[in-house]
Motif scaffolding. Structure first.
Motif, PDB file in Angstrom:
ATOM      1  N   GLY A 481      92.837 -24.159 -52.649  1.00  0.00           N
ATOM      2  CA  GLY A 481      92.457 -23.462 -51.428  1.00  0.00           C
ATOM      3  C   GLY A 481      91.054 -22.916 -51.424  1.00  0.00           C
ATOM      4  N   ALA A 482      90.292 -23.110 -52.525  1.00  0.00           N
ATOM      5  CA  ALA A 482      88.948 -22.532 -52.592  1.00  0.00           C
ATOM      6  C   ALA A 482      88.023 -23.164 -51.559  1.00  0.00           C
ATOM      7  CB  ALA A 482      88.371 -22.715 -53.998  1.00  0.00           C
ATOM      8  N   LEU A 483      88.174 -24.466 -51.315  1.00  0.00           N
ATOM      9  CA  LEU A 483      87.306 -25.145 -50.361  1.00  0.00           C
ATOM     10  C   LEU A 483      87.493 -24.593 -48.951  1.00  0.00           C
ATOM     11  CD1 LEU A 483      85.277 -27.515 -49.990  1.00  0.00           C
ATOM     12  CD2 LEU A 483      87.239 -28.937 -49.420  1.00  0.00           C
ATOM     13  N   MET A 484      88.736 -24.468 -48.512  1.00  0.00           N
ATOM     14  CA  MET A 484      88.998 -23.979 -47.167  1.00  0.00           C
ATOM     15  C   MET A 484      88.651 -22.499 -47.031  1.00  0.00           C
ATOM     16  SD  MET A 484      92.444 -24.603 -44.909  1.00  0.00           S
ATOM     17  CE  MET A 484      92.283 -26.362 -45.212  1.00  0.00           C
ATOM     18  N   THR A 485      88.931 -21.719 -48.062  1.00  0.00           N
ATOM     19  CA  THR A 485      88.575 -20.300 -48.028  1.00  0.00           C
ATOM     20  C   THR A 485      87.070 -20.124 -47.918  1.00  0.00           C
ATOM     21  OG1 THR A 485      90.506 -19.797 -49.397  1.00  0.00           O
ATOM     22  CG2 THR A 485      88.804 -18.115 -49.251  1.00  0.00           C
ATOM     23  N   THR A 486      86.318 -20.878 -48.722  1.00  0.00           N
ATOM     24  CA  THR A 486      84.862 -20.796 -48.679  1.00  0.00           C
ATOM     25  C   THR A 486      84.331 -21.214 -47.319  1.00  0.00           C
ATOM     26  OG1 THR A 486      84.802 -21.306 -51.039  1.00  0.00           O
ATOM     27  CG2 THR A 486      82.753 -21.545 -49.825  1.00  0.00           C
ATOM     28  N   ALA A 487      84.901 -22.266 -46.738  1.00  0.00           N
ATOM     29  CA  ALA A 487      84.447 -22.732 -45.425  1.00  0.00           C
ATOM     30  C   ALA A 487      84.687 -21.665 -44.357  1.00  0.00           C
ATOM     31  CB  ALA A 487      85.153 -24.035 -45.059  1.00  0.00           C
ATOM     32  N   CYS A 488      85.847 -21.023 -44.370  1.00  0.00           N
ATOM     33  CA  CYS A 488      86.146 -19.988 -43.362  1.00  0.00           C
ATOM     34  C   CYS A 488      85.188 -18.818 -43.472  1.00  0.00           C
ATOM     35  CB  CYS A 488      87.590 -19.516 -43.516  1.00  0.00           C
ATOM     36  SG  CYS A 488      88.838 -20.732 -43.050  1.00  0.00           S
ATOM     37  N   PHE A 489      84.980 -18.323 -44.685  1.00  0.00           N
ATOM     38  CA  PHE A 489      84.101 -17.169 -44.843  1.00  0.00           C
ATOM     39  C   PHE A 489      82.643 -17.521 -44.543  1.00  0.00           C
ATOM     40  CE2 PHE A 489      87.689 -15.282 -47.051  1.00  0.00           C
ATOM     41  CZ  PHE A 489      87.573 -13.942 -46.711  1.00  0.00           C
ATOM     42  N   LEU A 490      82.221 -18.721 -44.962  1.00  0.00           N
ATOM     43  CA  LEU A 490      80.838 -19.113 -44.667  1.00  0.00           C
ATOM     44  C   LEU A 490      80.612 -19.247 -43.167  1.00  0.00           C
ATOM     45  CD1 LEU A 490      79.762 -21.707 -47.385  1.00  0.00           C
ATOM     46  CD2 LEU A 490      78.694 -19.525 -46.839  1.00  0.00           C
ATOM     47  N   PHE A 491      81.577 -19.782 -42.438  1.00  0.00           N
ATOM     48  CA  PHE A 491      81.415 -19.889 -40.982  1.00  0.00           C
ATOM     49  C   PHE A 491      81.253 -18.507 -40.355  1.00  0.00           C
ATOM     50  CE2 PHE A 491      82.996 -20.164 -36.620  1.00  0.00           C
ATOM     51  CZ  PHE A 491      82.220 -21.199 -36.135  1.00  0.00           C
ATOM     52  N   MET A 492      82.008 -17.542 -40.862  1.00  0.00           N
ATOM     53  CA  MET A 492      81.874 -16.177 -40.338  1.00  0.00           C
ATOM     54  C   MET A 492      80.469 -15.629 -40.597  1.00  0.00           C
ATOM     55  SD  MET A 492      84.853 -15.548 -39.022  1.00  0.00           S
ATOM     56  CE  MET A 492      86.522 -16.215 -39.111  1.00  0.00           C
ATOM     57  N   PHE A 493      79.987 -15.783 -41.831  1.00  0.00           N
ATOM     58  CA  PHE A 493      78.703 -15.183 -42.192  1.00  0.00           C
ATOM     59  C   PHE A 493      77.511 -15.969 -41.648  1.00  0.00           C
ATOM     60  CE2 PHE A 493      81.437 -13.305 -45.491  1.00  0.00           C
ATOM     61  CZ  PHE A 493      81.099 -11.966 -45.330  1.00  0.00           C
ATOM     62  N   MET A 494      77.689 -17.238 -41.348  1.00  0.00           N
ATOM     63  CA  MET A 494      76.599 -18.007 -40.753  1.00  0.00           C
ATOM     64  C   MET A 494      76.411 -17.674 -39.273  1.00  0.00           C
ATOM     65  SD  MET A 494      75.212 -19.757 -43.144  1.00  0.00           S
ATOM     66  CE  MET A 494      75.637 -18.443 -44.282  1.00  0.00           C
TER      67      MET A 494
END
Length: 747
Positions: A481-494
């Motif tokens: 789940g690290a890939l999807m978790t990272t994608a969700c948080f990065l989308f928020m911060f971008m």
């Protein structure tokens, strides 16, 4: 000392001395360039290992492409330094640590402090940040190796279920693992199981959940549910030491030749089949033969050996109740040979059966840092290089067109336009200068356009960082789940970058309501995604699937959206709107110019078809593997190739966008803002067509809800891909238009 051991902070000095003589080299993770697999129908004969009865996975079964493990000496060994460091640290005794610590007091603070900080960061939090080769778990003889269940999956239904949704044997206390956001969204529900496995300890046959030799009785409702899951081709996924279970398949390509001439091809299927059907009868795999491979670590003579799990295989078998002999000690005796009959499940009545398992250990030369190669190695990597070469050819083809346009046509046009004499003749030779007074006229709905482009920038930054970090091996499949978790948080911060670009473009387009524009940027695309996912989630809830996002997780996502993404978008939009707008090289006339009648090939839909085919051709081979990973429950770890394909996609979208906007301006059509955004995302249309083709030809989905899930998630993928490619093409065309009009003299 018994039990699991980890490298602790007490061995910092010993490890520091080791590092002084063994500086780490620039090596990459061995599986950053490898991956898996698509699915195909195997027509060759399947032969199982001779020391186990043959289960039901015959010719014609749906299996993945072969995953050959390369010889150890031919592979990169990225974690060798780190794994060796852990070996030094894990083998250090307490006396060594005390001696080394006392000796280190004589060193100055400037000598040991930087190394201590570095090693402390490597050793203290390795379990939280799981980089391959850093945090192996060491086992001693007869240490418990916990077998956990992840979920049940099927490519026919696309609906995952948790392990205990079926009447499997349960331990005395069920404990669910705390999961991250990505695991919840994937439908993982990791839970303990009653399997008792000890390190390097064989078990011939053990009975699960047996009381006084009484078999398990499945009610009619439970029997019907099990039969339904078997007919839907469900697979069971287990893990041991965070390593997923795999089913070994041995294929022989030469069916008609002698046995000695047969070429054996080993394949691995993720998980194991819940059961099989034969002549309209349903059979359950009620006996599991676990085969675990361990790597013996090199230790000193006076120290106890430690072991590391490097592979986890299972051979599922179906054995009927009458052929299994159980005693009062929960032991059982398997039938000899292959004379036993399988355990049938009759969905119309109660069924009695035993759940049994056996454990077999084998020593392996595979090191812990390379244990994922079995799951992530693909034998035929040439197809990906073919994809890269094909994409490069496409880019060179577009570059040739651009060179012809820019070097020959544009230079000639600009030279003629800049001549002071005979201006009237040159004005009629080409048409793109005729619209200089209207080319920067603001389009309709500038707020929506800037909001969509802001979301496109947000997606672009997120995808670029995720692929780059994954290419470096930081998001390995071992971190579930690290890939999807990272994608969700990065989308928020971008969101801050998306808001900044949208705000500046909105001011350039003469917009004034920046607060409304910021709100539109923060909610338009995420709102559509959340709405579609919520509707699909309601259908998944109705099926009681573990793929349904729980209500607390949904509330947490909403809090992330309105608590992180929305404020960051407003912040970026505020600074972008206050910044100086883009400087357009020519002024806009007050009265718009009349647009002449356009040719048929200048139609918007024709432009989408023309502009989308080349970028799609540059990445469609990689798209096949991505679809196989998403819809057929396979691992995808081709991020090295994917990063190259992404760069080629950016270049090809930019080039085709410049070509299309140049032809449009030559046709004296200055309404290029929206048209270029739509046309540049034309490859998303081909992604949609390919998704339909994949659904019809590759998947075996016939029910309504799985079909709805497939096309719902595909719509989200197509929308996101259109925003991404449309944004890339728009900004490339905008820079091109500003350059060419800045190069000519305008009266």
């Amino acid at each position: 000392m018994m039990g699991r051991t980890r490298a602790g902070p007490g061995a910092q000095v010993v490890a520091a001395r080791w590092l002084q003589h063994h500086p780490p080299g620039p090596r990459l993770p061995s599986y950053s360039q490898t991956p898996t697999l698509a699915s195909a129908t195997v027509s060759s004969s399947v032969q199982w290992r001779p020391d186990f009865p043959r289960p039901d996975c015959r010719a014609g079964a749906k299996t993945p492409f072969p995953l050959r493990r390369l010889p150890l000496q031919e592979r990169l060994k990225p974690g060798d330094h780190l794994a060796e460091l852990n070996s030094v640290m894990s083998s250090t005794t307490s006396a060594d640590v005390i001696t080394a610590t006392r000796g280190s007091k004589m060193a100055t603070a400037m000598d040991w402090l930087p190394w201590s900080l570095l090693l402390f960061s490597l050793t203290c939090e390795t379990s939280a940040f799981y980089v391959p080769g850093v945090a192996p778990i060491n086992f001693h003889q007869n240490d418990p190796v916990e077998i956990k269940a992840v979920k049940l999956t099927s490519s026919r239904t696309q609906l995952p279920y948790e392990y205990y949704s079926l009447p499997f044997c349960q331990p005395s206390k069920i404990t669910y693992k705390a999961e991250n956001l990505g695991e919840v969204l994937r439908g993982d529900r990791i839970v303990n199981t009653p399997f008792q496995v000890l390190m390097n300890s064989e078990k011939k046959c053990e009975v699960l959940c047996s009381q006084s030799n009484k078999p398990v009785t499945l009610t009619v409702e439970q029997s019907r549910l099990v039969a339904e899951r078997i007919t839907e081709d469900y697979y069971v996924h287990l893990i041991a030491d965070n390593l997923p279970v795999a089913t070994r398949l041995e294929l022989y390509s030469n069916r008609d030749s002698d046995d000695k001439k047969k070429e054996k091809d080993v394949q691995f299927e993720h998980g194991y089949r819940l059961g099989f059907t034969d002549v309209n009868k349903i059979y359950l795999h009620n006996h599991l033969s676990f085969i675990l491979y361990y790597h013996r670590e090199d230790m000193e003579e006076d120290q106890e050996h430690t072991y590391r799990v490097v592979r986890f295989e299972v051979i599922p078998q179906s054995i009927r109740l009458e052929d299994l002999k159980a005693d009062e000690k929960s032991s059982c005796t398997l039938p000899e040979g292959t004379n036993s009959s399988p355990q049938e499940i009759d969905p119309t009545k109660e069924n009695q059966l035993y759940f049994t398992y056996s454990v077999h250990w084998e020593e392996s030369d595979i090191k812990w840092a390379s244990r994922w190669d079995t799951y992530l190695t693909m034998s035929d990597v040439q197809i990906h290089w073919f994809s890269i070469i094909n994409s490069v050819v496409v880019v060179f083809f577009l570059s040739g067109i651009l060179s012809m346009i820019i070097i020959r046509t544009l230079r000639k046009d600009i030279a003629n336009y800049n001549k002071e004499d005979d201006i009237e003749d040159t004005m009629e030779e080409s048409g793109w200068k005729l619209v200089h007074g209207d080319v920067f006229r603001p389009p309709q709905y500038p707020m929506i356009l800037s909001s969509l482009l802001g979301s496109g920038i947000q997606l672009f930054c997120m995808i670029l960082i995720v692929i780059f970090v994954a290419m470096l091996g930081m998001l390995s499949p071992s971190s579930r789940g690290a890939l999807m978790t990272t994608a969700c948080f990065l989308f928020m911060f971008m969101g801050v970058f998306g808001g900044f670009s949208a705000g500046r473009l909105y001011r350039t387009l003469k917009g004034h309501r920046w607060k409304k524009g910021a709100f539109c940027t923060a909610t338009l695309y995420p709102g559509v995604v959340f709405g579609i996912c919520f509707v699909l989630n309601c259908f998944i809830w109705g099926k009681h699937s573990s793929g349904a996002v729980p209500f607390p997780t949904m509330v947490a996502l909403l809090c992330m959206w309105f608590g992180i993404s929305l404020p960051l978008v407003y912040l970026g939009y505020y600074f972008g709107f206050r910044k100086q707008p883009y400087d357009n090289p020519v002024r806009t006339n007050q009265i718009p110019r009349q647009i002449p009648e356009q040719r048929w090939y200048m139609n918007r839909f024709v432009g989408i078809l023309m502009a989308g085919i080349l970028p799609f051709g540059a990445m469609f081979i990689e798209l096949f593997f991505i679809f196989s990973a998403i819809w057929e429950n396979q691992f995808y770890y081709l991020f090295g190739f994917l990063f190259l394909v992404f760069i080629i996609l950016v270049v090809s979208c930019s080039q085709i966008s410049i070509v299309m906007v140049y032809f449009q301006l030559c046709a004296e059509d200055y309404r290029w803002w929206w048209r270029n955004f739509l046309v540049s995302g034309g490859s998303a249309f081909y992604v949609l067509v390919y998704a339909i083709f994949y659904f019809v030809n590759k998947l075996d989905i016939v029910e309504f809800i799985p079909s709805l899930l497939y096309f719902g998630y595909t719509a989200l993928m197509v929308l996101s891909f259109w925003l991404l490619t449309g944004t890339i093409g728009f900004y490339a065309a905008y820079m091109f238009v500003r350059k060419i009009y800045a190069a000519v003299k305008i009266d």
